[in-house]
Design an enzyme around this catalytic site. Structure first.
Site, PDB file in Angstrom:
ATOM      1  CG  ASP A  36      -1.996  -1.051   1.172  1.00  0.00           C
ATOM      2  OD1 ASP A  36      -2.359  -1.460   0.058  1.00  0.00           O
ATOM      3  OD2 ASP A  36      -2.502  -1.457   2.242  1.00  0.00           O
ATOM      4  CG  ASP A  83      -6.739  -1.188  -1.163  1.00  0.00           C
ATOM      5  OD1 ASP A  83      -7.069  -2.392  -1.283  1.00  0.00           O
ATOM      6  OD2 ASP A  83      -5.742  -0.822  -0.506  1.00  0.00           O
TER       7      ASP A  83
END
Length: 183
Positions: free
Chosen positions: A140, A158
């Site tokens: 991430d 995401d």
């Protein structure tokens, strides 16, 4: 009578062929959408990981509200359930595979805009599950913040998953309102 029956069979086969051709075309379009989402996610992650390798980490200031900051997520969306246990990690990964199968089933039964939202969720999910298997964690790197308040660090997959889920909620609310107006 035999001639009309024969023509009916020909007409029936032509309809079946057209239906099969349309289903195949729709399958290819749907597959293309999922692959494009997967590739956008993969390319962004590979790019960020290469940047991190060059500088022994990644913390890039972009704007007052956005940084690139690499973290490794072993949990699910936005780092939830990040526990340092192989059993829990494997259980979460199996659960994600089951959810992906459910999403595929929903895609098969859905149509219209709802199908595209589910395809976005599937493409993002496949991007993240690939990382779980390949890296044993999901990279991430998008750090959105306002002053000192930082939202969860997330990635492109995401974004697609979140937009798909939010879109599905909106579609269901609109559908529910229309159903209530009919009754």
């Amino acid at each position: 009578c035999l001639l009309s029956r024969g023509l009916g069979d020909v007409y029936k086969r032509q309809n079946q062929y057209q239906m099969l051709k349309t289903n195949y075309k729709n399958f290819l379009i749907n597959l293309g959408i999922v692959i494009i989402i997967f590739l956008i996610d993969r390319i962004s992650k590979v790019y960020v990981l290469n940047l991190a390798e060059q500088g022994n980490g990644l913390d890039i200031y972009i704007t007052n509200y956005l940084n690139l900051y690499l973290i490794w997520n072993k949990g699910i969306a936005f780092g939830l359930f990040s526990i340092d246990s192989n059993y829990i990690y494997n259980a979460i990964t199996i659960l994600i595979f089951l959810v992906i199968l459910i999403i595929i089933g929903m895609i098969i039964r859905s149509q219209g805009f709802k199908r595209y939202l589910l395809l976005a969720i599937l493409g993002g999910s496949l991007g993240n599950v690939f990382d779980r298997i390949y890296y044993t964690a999901v990279p991430d790197f998008i750090d959105f913040h306002i002053n000192e308040f930082h939202w969860f660090v997330f990635n492109i997959a995401d974004i697609f998953i979140s937009l798909g889920v939010i879109g599905l909620i909106i579609v269901e609310i609109i559908y529910s309102i229309k159903e209530n107006e009919k009754n």
